[in-house]
Each structure stands twice: as C-alpha cells, then as structure tokens.
Design a protein around this motif. Structure first.
Motif: not given
Ligand code: UD1
Ligand code: CA
Length: 459
Positions: A131, A143, A171, A175, A215
């Motif tokens: 993030s 988020l 975001n 990931y 995150s």
C-alpha cells in the motif's frame, strides 16, 4: 524459504493511451513497459513468472523472451480477479507465494518485491497488500481497517462511502498471496460492484475473515506509478532516467548535464567516462573508461573504447570505436563500422561495414562503405567509395600506409595497394599496385590568351 512465483496482469488495453498499440508495449527508455515488472521479478530471484495477456497477446509474448516465462490468456477483460484466475492452469500444482504485479507499473524496484515477500513470509498472512499514502488518493482502492487496526478489506474508489473516501492508505495493485489459497478465494469472488467486474481486491476481505490479511506501506509512491496515458509515460521516463543517471554518477561517470542525458537500462559505462549534454545512449552500448562524449552524441548498440573522443553531434549505430580514437564532429558511423586504435574520422564522414585501421584517418567529407582500410592510411577530403552498382554491394580494400588524394572516387570492387597513392580527383576503376601512383583523371590543357576570346555580354 518458500517457493515464490509471480503473476503479472497485462491484459488491459489502456484506452487512455489513444493508441493502436497495447499499453504495455509502449517503450520506456527503449524497452516495452511490460519488460520492467518482468525484470524486477527476475532481479528479485523469482523463478517462475506468468504474464496474463489479452490485448495484442501475440505481440506482448514476442516482446518478452525467456524460458522462465509462461503466458495465460484472458480473452475478455472481466476485472483483475478474473485476470488472476486465468493464470490458474499455468500455475497448476504450485504451492507457495505469488507476487502479483501490474504490467503497467514499470518503476517498482526488485528490493521492494523482496521486502514484500519477506514480510509476507514472516507474518504468515494469506494476502499482503503493498500500500501507499499518496498526496492524492483519488482513484485508488482504499484499505479499510477495523477499530483495532486490523486490515478488513479494500474498497474501490467508486464504491467508497464518504467516510471511506477519507482513508489515505491505498492499494498499489501489488500483492503477495498464498497459492493455492488464492484460487479458492477467487472462486468465491462475485461481481456485484459498480463496474460489474471480478475484483482481485475482494480476496483481501476473505483473508481478513481468517485473520490473515496484512499490508506493507511503501514510502515512495513514485515507485508504483501506473502508466495510463502518454503524460504518465513521459513522467515515468523522467523518473527512470534520473534513477539511471544518478547510479552512473555514483559509479564514477561524469554526466555534464544529467537533466538532458538519456541512458537506456541496457547501457554500461566505465568509471571516468564523460558524457556531455543531450547525449542519448541506447540498447547495449558500452562506453569504456576515460572515453569522452561531447554534446549531442547518439549511440545505439555501439562500443566506445577507452580514451576515445566523440565530438559533438555524432550518430553511431552498431559501431565499434577503438581506444584513443577521435570521431566527428558530425560523423555518422553505421552498422559494421570498426575504428581501430588511434584512428580518426572528422566532420561529415559516413562509414558502413568498414574497418579503419590503426592510426588511419578520414578527416573530411567522405563515404566509406564495405571497405577495409589498413593501418596508417590517409583518406583525403571528399573520398567516396562507389560500393553499389544498383544491384550489388562491392568491397574496397585500401592497404597500409596508402594515401588517397582528395575527391577520389574508388569504384568497387577495387584494391589500392600498401603505400600506394591515388591522385586527387581520380575515378579509380582498376587496382593500384603497392607503392604505385594511380592517376585516373582527364589531363589538363591550358589555352593561352583565352581571356581575349572569351564570349562576353554586350554593354
Ligand atoms: C486496481 C485496483 C485498485 C488499485 C489500483 C492501483 C482492483 C479491483 N483495483 O484498480 O485497488 O488502487 O489498481 O493502480 O484490482 N487487468 C487485466 N485484466 C482485467 C483488468 C485489469 O489484465 O480484466 C490488468 C490491467 O492491464 C492492469 C492491471 O490489471 O495492468 C490493473 O488494472 P486496472 O484496470 O488499471 O485497475 P484499477 O482500476 O486501476
Ligand atoms: Ca490502473
């Protein structure tokens, strides 16, 4: 250490580019955008990379060589979740961590991927979202955390409530996710949202329900800048250029004006090389120690030797310039040019598939094509090799120590011997033996008293 693979989402069209060409194929410092995330994964040591392609899938494939790459087709674009699911078959049987990246995010560093994978492994999360807190969060998925700071899920900008819109952590679209867990989670994702798409971001809520969502906040939002328009492309090029230029300066290369210097990622320079303003070094160009490039040199896939001096506004392509040579100003060295140690070419000299021997000179206004020039030869001003007869190319050979007078035309195939001389203005169609003088021009006549007979206008 767990197995790590990566998944690069690159099926989108990129409408805002207003282009016939798929977005990820647009070049950034000479390389298609899609190569950047692929290289970042490779640099981070990821062994297996799957690219999800859709728009111009064939061309995207062709732009990405490498045995470590696999491709998955997303024929119709139904969202990022759907795109990720398209890679399921390609990753059949894989258990471990998948790094998921966007194909249009070229500035992401491999160090960041390594950090993301490390944190992900340490926390045991099923999903770790990379993030950021950009100055302007609009457009990004937010988020959402619960009252005690646990990540609950991601809400897309257009699906946000007014309170959610105030969240500043967003975001980046990058990931770390567990496989095969992801496939099960994606199978349960629906498309009940404002775009009717399957959102990859919805798997975060699924992981959160099991207490396995986390995150990692990236400090530098510039790294995850996505390319959606030509304006973004130019901005990313500026960032990348600054990064590359700074690294070369730290490595001992002088850049007189880094703001106007373009060095592509595949180029290498040795310490104490010096590059003037407005130079552009492309492809696999190599510049050796102590070489000096003055203003406005453009070199593509070329090799520039130690101590060479390239004067202003020279253009080199697939040329090899040896140590202690001098080139230009305004010289054009085309593919297959090879200048040996200490040789020199001056202004308005063009060479192609030509070797200029040790210490040989062509100082003014010449075209040398398909030519082998020996050592210590002197090519006079205006010398032209006539290498093309309209159908075929022919070779010219000029021996060691030969002297070609000014404005000679050497009609190939032809050989000028070692230590031979060609008289100025000659059109040479036959070989000149070693040490001989070749004269091939009309004899001069002088008509005495011509001034009196010269026709003149009547007053
Ligand atoms: C996505 C995220 C958003 C995040 C943002 C960061 C979702 C639902 N949202 O939004 O939370 O803040 O990225 O930039 O994921 N792609 C496909 N197939 C598709 C759709 C997309 O391959 O069907 C690819 C695109 O080519 C692109 C990437 O996925 O490389 C991201 O897609 P994009 O439509 O730009 O996502 P955003 O709406 O920006
Ligand atoms: Ca986007």
């Amino acid at each position: 250490m767990k197995q790590v693979c990566s998944l690069i989402l690159a099926a989108g069209k990129g409408t805002r580019m207003n282009s016939e060409r798929a977005k990820v194929l647009h070049p950034l410092l000479g390389r298609p955008l899609i190569r950047f995330p692929v290289e970042a994964c490779r640099d981070a040591g990821v062994g297996r990379v799957v690219c999800v392609v859709g728009h111009q899938a064939e061309q995207v494939r062709d732009a990405l060589p490498g045995a470590d790459l696999a491709f998955a087709l997303q024929a119709e674009q139904h969202g990022t979740g759907h795109a990720a699911l398209c890679a399921r078959e390609a990753l059949q049987g894989f258990a471990g961590t998948a790094l998921i990246l966007c194909g249009d995010v070229p500035l992401l560093r491999s160090e960041t991927l390594t950090r993301l994978a490390a944190q992900h492994a340490a926390t045991g999360a099923a999903v770790t979202v990379l993030s950021m807190r950009p100055a302007d969060p609009s457009g990004y998925g937010r988020l959402v955390h619960d009252g005690v700071g646990n990540l609950r899920g991601i809400v897309e900008h257009r699906d946000c409530s007014p309170e959610e819109l105030r969240i500043d952590e967003v975001n980046t679209g990058t990931y770390a996710v567990e496989l095969p867990w992801l496939w099960e989670a994606l199978a349960r994702v629906g498309n009940a949202n404002s775009q009717g798409e399957y959102y990859l971001t919805d798997v975060v809520a699924a992981a959160a329900a099991a207490g396995r969502a986390a995150s990692l906040v990236l400090e530098d939002p510039e790294e995850v800048m996505g390319i959606n328009s030509r304006t973004h492309l130019a901005a990313a090029a500026a960032v990348l250029r600054r990064r590359i230029n700074r690294a070369w300066m730290e490595a001992g290369v002088t850049l007189e004006d880094p703001d106007t210097t373009w060095i592509e990622p595949g180029v290498a320079l040795e310490p104490d090389a010096s590059v003037g303003p407005n130079c552009r070094l492309e492809g696999s160009t190599r510049v050796a120690a102590g070489a000096r490039l003055d203003q406005g040199v453009v070199a593509t896939d070329s090799v520039i030797g130690a101590g060479a001096h390239i004067k202003p506004y020279c253009v080199l392509a697939e040329a090899e310039v040896g140590p202690d040579t001098q080139v230009g100003p305004f010289a054009h060295l085309r593919p297959g040019t090879e200048m040996l140690r200490g040789s020199r070419v001056g202004n308005f000299v063009e060479m192609k598939k030509t070797t200029l021997g040790v210490g040989s000179k062509a100082n003014h206004l010449s075209y040398l094509g398909d030519t082998l020039v020996g050592d210590g030869a002197n090519i006079g001003a205006g010398t032209i090799t006539c290498n093309y007869d309209g159908a075929n190319k022919h070779r010219t050979v000029i021996g060691d120590g030969a002297f070609i007078g000014s404005n000679a035309s050497l009609v190939a195939p032809v050989t000028i011997g070692a230590e031979a001389t060609v008289a100025a203005g000659s059109t040479v169609t036959q070989d000149v033996p070693d040490a001989a003088l070749g004269v091939a021009r009309a004899k001069q006549r002088n008509l005495d008293g011509w001034a009196a007979r010269r026709p003149r206008k009547k007053k």
